[in-house]
Structure formats: structure tokens, C-alpha cells
Design a protein around this motif. Sequence first.
Motif, PDB file in Angstrom:
ATOM      1  N   LEU A 348       0.855  -1.189   0.000  1.00 42.62           N
ATOM      2  CA  LEU A 348       0.000   0.000   0.000  1.00 42.62           C
ATOM      3  C   LEU A 348       0.894   1.242   0.000  1.00 42.62           C
ATOM      4  O   LEU A 348       1.502   1.592   1.010  1.00 42.62           O
ATOM      5  CB  LEU A 348      -0.927  -0.001   1.224  1.00 42.62           C
ATOM      6  CG  LEU A 348      -1.877   1.202   1.338  1.00 42.62           C
ATOM      7  CD1 LEU A 348      -2.761   1.312   0.101  1.00 42.62           C
ATOM      8  CD2 LEU A 348      -2.734   1.090   2.596  1.00 42.62           C
ATOM      9  N   ALA A 349       0.949   1.900  -1.164  1.00 41.91           N
ATOM     10  CA  ALA A 349       1.818   3.068  -1.310  1.00 41.91           C
ATOM     11  C   ALA A 349       1.090   4.373  -1.009  1.00 41.91           C
ATOM     12  O   ALA A 349       1.675   5.449  -1.113  1.00 41.91           O
ATOM     13  CB  ALA A 349       2.381   3.109  -2.727  1.00 41.91           C
ATOM     14  N   THR A 350      -0.185   4.300  -0.622  1.00 46.59           N
ATOM     15  CA  THR A 350      -0.969   5.505  -0.343  1.00 46.59           C
ATOM     16  C   THR A 350      -0.325   6.330   0.765  1.00 46.59           C
ATOM     17  O   THR A 350      -0.005   5.788   1.834  1.00 46.59           O
ATOM     18  CB  THR A 350      -2.391   5.111   0.098  1.00 46.59           C
ATOM     19  OG1 THR A 350      -3.007   4.361  -0.950  1.00 46.59           O
ATOM     20  CG2 THR A 350      -3.234   6.333   0.411  1.00 46.59           C
ATOM     21  N   PRO A 351      -0.116   7.641   0.569  1.00 46.35           N
ATOM     22  CA  PRO A 351       0.383   8.483   1.663  1.00 46.35           C
ATOM     23  C   PRO A 351      -0.595   8.456   2.839  1.00 46.35           C
ATOM     24  O   PRO A 351      -1.815   8.548   2.643  1.00 46.35           O
ATOM     25  CB  PRO A 351       0.456   9.880   1.036  1.00 46.35           C
ATOM     26  CG  PRO A 351       0.512   9.642  -0.443  1.00 46.35           C
ATOM     27  CD  PRO A 351      -0.287   8.398  -0.683  1.00 46.35           C
ATOM     28  N   ARG A 352      -0.059   8.306   4.053  1.00 46.96           N
ATOM     29  CA  ARG A 352      -0.909   8.226   5.240  1.00 46.96           C
ATOM     30  C   ARG A 352      -1.078   9.610   5.874  1.00 46.96           C
ATOM     31  O   ARG A 352      -0.326  10.548   5.603  1.00 46.96           O
ATOM     32  CB  ARG A 352      -0.312   7.270   6.275  1.00 46.96           C
ATOM     33  CG  ARG A 352       0.063   5.901   5.775  1.00 46.96           C
ATOM     34  CD  ARG A 352      -1.074   5.131   5.097  1.00 46.96           C
ATOM     35  NE  ARG A 352      -0.921   3.696   5.255  1.00 46.96           N
ATOM     36  CZ  ARG A 352      -0.158   2.932   4.504  1.00 46.96           C
ATOM     37  NH1 ARG A 352       0.520   3.453   3.502  1.00 46.96           N
ATOM     38  NH2 ARG A 352      -0.070   1.624   4.726  1.00 46.96           N
ATOM     39  N   TYR A 353      -2.081   9.708   6.736  1.00 43.20           N
ATOM     40  CA  TYR A 353      -2.265  10.929   7.512  1.00 43.20           C
ATOM     41  C   TYR A 353      -1.082  11.112   8.467  1.00 43.20           C
ATOM     42  O   TYR A 353      -0.417  10.130   8.830  1.00 43.20           O
ATOM     43  CB  TYR A 353      -3.561  10.858   8.323  1.00 43.20           C
ATOM     44  CG  TYR A 353      -4.807  10.640   7.491  1.00 43.20           C
ATOM     45  CD1 TYR A 353      -5.040  11.368   6.334  1.00 43.20           C
ATOM     46  CD2 TYR A 353      -5.756   9.686   7.859  1.00 43.20           C
ATOM     47  CE1 TYR A 353      -6.175  11.163   5.564  1.00 43.20           C
ATOM     48  CE2 TYR A 353      -6.899   9.471   7.100  1.00 43.20           C
ATOM     49  CZ  TYR A 353      -7.093  10.217   5.948  1.00 43.20           C
ATOM     50  OH  TYR A 353      -8.217  10.001   5.199  1.00 43.20           O
ATOM     51  N   PRO A 354      -0.820  12.332   8.897  1.00 49.63           N
ATOM     52  CA  PRO A 354       0.302  12.559   9.839  1.00 49.63           C
ATOM     53  C   PRO A 354       0.153  11.707  11.101  1.00 49.63           C
ATOM     54  O   PRO A 354      -0.940  11.547  11.633  1.00 49.63           O
ATOM     55  CB  PRO A 354       0.176  14.054  10.159  1.00 49.63           C
ATOM     56  CG  PRO A 354      -0.534  14.642   8.986  1.00 49.63           C
ATOM     57  CD  PRO A 354      -1.487  13.578   8.511  1.00 49.63           C
ATOM     58  N   ARG A 355       1.270  11.132  11.534  1.00 49.18           N
ATOM     59  CA  ARG A 355       1.391  10.370  12.780  1.00 49.18           C
ATOM     60  C   ARG A 355       0.726   9.002  12.737  1.00 49.18           C
ATOM     61  O   ARG A 355       0.620   8.336  13.768  1.00 49.18           O
ATOM     62  CB  ARG A 355       0.877  11.153  14.002  1.00 49.18           C
ATOM     63  CG  ARG A 355       1.601  12.443  14.274  1.00 49.18           C
ATOM     64  CD  ARG A 355       1.464  12.897  15.721  1.00 49.18           C
ATOM     65  NE  ARG A 355       0.134  12.845  16.244  1.00 49.18           N
ATOM     66  CZ  ARG A 355      -0.793  13.792  16.060  1.00 49.18           C
ATOM     67  NH1 ARG A 355      -0.524  14.847  15.356  1.00 49.18           N
ATOM     68  NH2 ARG A 355      -1.991  13.675  16.606  1.00 49.18           N
ATOM     69  N   ILE A 356       0.267   8.539  11.576  1.00 42.04           N
ATOM     70  CA  ILE A 356      -0.186   7.146  11.463  1.00 42.04           C
ATOM     71  C   ILE A 356       0.996   6.237  11.770  1.00 42.04           C
ATOM     72  O   ILE A 356       2.108   6.446  11.287  1.00 42.04           O
ATOM     73  CB  ILE A 356      -0.729   6.855  10.049  1.00 42.04           C
ATOM     74  CG1 ILE A 356      -2.074   7.552   9.827  1.00 42.04           C
ATOM     75  CG2 ILE A 356      -0.865   5.352   9.813  1.00 42.04           C
ATOM     76  CD1 ILE A 356      -3.248   6.913  10.522  1.00 42.04           C
ATOM     77  N   GLY A 357       0.759   5.202  12.597  1.00 40.24           N
ATOM     78  CA  GLY A 357       1.842   4.333  13.030  1.00 40.24           C
ATOM     79  C   GLY A 357       1.910   3.023  12.268  1.00 40.24           C
ATOM     80  O   GLY A 357       1.128   2.761  11.356  1.00 40.24           O
ATOM     81  N   TRP A 358       2.874   2.203  12.664  1.00 38.66           N
ATOM     82  CA  TRP A 358       3.011   0.885  12.050  1.00 38.66           C
ATOM     83  C   TRP A 358       1.770   0.043  12.316  1.00 38.66           C
ATOM     84  O   TRP A 358       1.206  -0.573  11.409  1.00 38.66           O
ATOM     85  CB  TRP A 358       4.257   0.186  12.601  1.00 38.66           C
ATOM     86  CG  TRP A 358       4.422  -1.214  12.095  1.00 38.66           C
ATOM     87  CD1 TRP A 358       4.204  -2.373  12.770  1.00 38.66           C
ATOM     88  CD2 TRP A 358       4.824  -1.595  10.776  1.00 38.66           C
ATOM     89  NE1 TRP A 358       4.444  -3.458  11.962  1.00 38.66           N
ATOM     90  CE2 TRP A 358       4.834  -3.003  10.718  1.00 38.66           C
ATOM     91  CE3 TRP A 358       5.191  -0.879   9.635  1.00 38.66           C
ATOM     92  CZ2 TRP A 358       5.185  -3.709   9.577  1.00 38.66           C
ATOM     93  CZ3 TRP A 358       5.540  -1.595   8.487  1.00 38.66           C
ATOM     94  CH2 TRP A 358       5.532  -2.988   8.472  1.00 38.66           C
ATOM     95  N   ASP A 359       1.337   0.001  13.541  1.00 40.13           N
ATOM     96  CA  ASP A 359       0.113  -0.712  13.918  1.00 40.13           C
ATOM     97  C   ASP A 359      -0.955   0.250  14.437  1.00 40.13           C
ATOM     98  O   ASP A 359      -2.140   0.051  14.229  1.00 40.13           O
ATOM     99  CB  ASP A 359       0.433  -1.769  14.973  1.00 40.13           C
ATOM    100  CG  ASP A 359      -0.809  -2.490  15.446  1.00 40.13           C
ATOM    101  OD1 ASP A 359      -1.436  -3.189  14.617  1.00 40.13           O
ATOM    102  OD2 ASP A 359      -1.185  -2.351  16.630  1.00 40.13           O
ATOM    103  N   ARG A 360      -0.539   1.295  15.102  1.00 41.46           N
ATOM    104  CA  ARG A 360      -1.401   2.308  15.693  1.00 41.46           C
ATOM    105  C   ARG A 360      -0.571   3.559  15.966  1.00 41.46           C
ATOM    106  O   ARG A 360       0.664   3.449  16.057  1.00 41.46           O
ATOM    107  CB  ARG A 360      -2.017   1.777  17.004  1.00 41.46           C
ATOM    108  CG  ARG A 360      -0.965   1.422  18.040  1.00 41.46           C
ATOM    109  CD  ARG A 360      -1.526   0.623  19.196  1.00 41.46           C
ATOM    110  NE  ARG A 360      -0.481   0.356  20.170  1.00 41.46           N
ATOM    111  CZ  ARG A 360       0.433  -0.609  20.057  1.00 41.46           C
ATOM    112  NH1 ARG A 360       0.412  -1.398  18.999  1.00 41.46           N
ATOM    113  NH2 ARG A 360       1.362  -0.764  20.982  1.00 41.46           N
TER     114      ARG A 360
END
Length: 375
Positions: A348-360
Motif C-alpha cells: 500500500l503506497a498511499t500516503p498516510r495521515y500525519p502520525r499514522i503508526g506501524w500498527d497504531r
Amino acid sequence: MTKFRLCSFNIENLFTRFDFSAFSDPRAAAYLSPIVQFYGNFGDGDLTKFEEFKRFVQTAAISQDDDKRQHTALAIAEADAHVYCLQEVDGFDALVRFIEAYVKKTMGERFHNRVLHEGNDMRGIDVAAISVRNVPFYSRSHAWLTGSVIDDTESGQALLDQFPLAKARARQLRSQRVFRRDCLELEVIVGENKVSLFNCHFKSMGGRDPERSLATRQTEAILVRELITRKFADPAAALWAICGDLNDALEFRFVSSVENDDGSFTESPRGTPPSGEDGSALEVFLSDGFAVNLLDTLPEDERYTHYFAGGRSKTQLDYILASPALAGRVRGAPEVIRAGMPHRVPNLATPRYPRIGWDRPKASDHCPVVVEFDI
């Protein structure tokens, strides 16, 4: 024509409470915040320390949940829908607090229409809905319906005959409530038209008796279909959709644990879930064209809304199943919003929201599904 955007989103345990029974109930313990599980249970027998321990647990949970709810609100903002069918909401007060504390900061004073009817879930998670000011709705709960509603009609009997597991389960539930949560019916006013939505959260897969859980979901699905059949003289020509976390799928994509040279992982479709269930409740809606899975227009590897790390499987659990008439009014391609998924989701190459973690933290363990219509 009026543009109408619809979103279904399981927002994962929107609680405004902490359940301390999790320290004595192993099944409830699975829903504790990971940091709390890491520090272990209170069990040294010194009751004078329990209040202190409770404060520690609450502090840890609040700190972790604040990041999570900011991400949930960002996913809701990205969906930019007129109506949201939501699952796993603690109660109406929790819904209002979430909108006021988080959603309002991303979208402003937009959601003036809000509803939640208390359902049947033992954990207290309910289905809910919100909509913008100029798209009002009327609501009705079906949490009280029993298996007799299916068993006493010709159309219900015909469906039960097709699904033997559900037939046995419906008769067990003849005097008991069928829906594990609720089927929240909404009649949405879109311009000069009405669109009926059925917001559901079916029984989860697996557990100690996978066959029983499948039978329960099939019974729930048959009851939803019965509600639609009774409401419309010609269901195929009416404007309606079944939304929600149906906890079921017809296909699963398993991800290899061996990393390729380019950092990706090989994915392969399989027909059976990690839980081992043989069959699907979705067949109740899809096998004869009664409803259309709107995400079927996407490529197969882009339909998933959930990633189960334990079984390394990508699955569509979240749906907008539309009548043929409503499916014919889809505008553009459906969307699955994945920017709130944790980084452990492979390929999944989608850019994540700021501070999204590996699991949480993450927005939810499910993705919002968004479809736009011309009504």
C-alpha cells in the motif's frame, strides 16, 4: 439531477467509557488498548492500588484514543459525503462528542442530522448515521425483529430453503432477536426523491463455532432482504442500498510473508477465509442479482477494506450494495479511503495521515467506502 455522496465507515470502538471487566474476562481483554495489555492485568491482590491502576489505564487509553480519533475525523473529511452510515458507535452521546470534539475541526458545522438507536450488541456498539443539513432523513430501528418475521412469509421460506444453515438458525431465533446489532433504516431526502438505506453490522466471522457465525449472518441477511422486499413492490426499480460492515466476503487476497526484491509481497486470491467458514451471507443479496456490490467495478486488488494481519489477508468487509436501479445512477468510480490504514498493511503506497503508526494509531481497522450518485 442531484449529486449524492454516500459513505459507509466502521469507525472502530468509538467508546466514551472504559470497561474494567476486561481484566477478568479474557474475551473482553482483546479490546484493551495495546499499551494496557503490555503493562498487564491488575492481579497482585492489593486492592488499595486498584484506583491508582484504573487512573493509569484511563490515561493510557485517552492518550492513544485522541490520536486515533483525529485520524478517524480526517478519514470522514476525505470522504466528503452527504450521508455517513457508521458502525461501532458506543452511544448517541459518544457520537455527538466525537462530532463536536473532532469532526467539527476538520469539516465545521456541517452535520446537523444525527441518529443512533440502541441495538442488541453485548459490548454496546451500535450503528449510527449522520448527514449534512440539506440532506435530512427519517430513521427506524429493526433491532427488535425475531426469526418469526422470516419464517412466517412465503418469500422468507423460499430464502431459508436455499440456505440450510440459516433455516436452522432462524428457527432457533424464532422468538429471539436476529440482528446482533441493528438494521438501521434511513429514508433520505435527496432533492425531490427518497433513497432508502439499511445500515447493518453483521455477526463477526470465526469464533469458537464458525458454522454458527455464518448461519447467524445469513439469517441477518435474509431478514434485511425481507425488509426491502416488503417495502417495495418492485425492489429492482426502487432506490435503496444496504450499507455497513457485513463481516463477510466472497473472495480473499492472501499476502505472502516472503518479501520480493522490490520490497513488495505477492498476493493471491483464495476462496476461503482464515476462519474456515464454507459459504457467505453475501450470496443472499448477490447470487440472483437482487443487489449489486458497487465495489465490483474496481480492480480485484483494489476492493479490500480491511487487512487481517493474523491471516495476512486483504478482504472487503465493508459494503454499499445497491438496487439495480440505484447502481445505474453511480457517478464515477467508487472510492476506498486507505490513508488512515497503519503502515503494516503490505503493498500500500498511499500516503498516510500525519502520525499514522506501524500498527497504531490509525483511523480504524476498516476503510471508509464512498460512492457518488446522480439522483
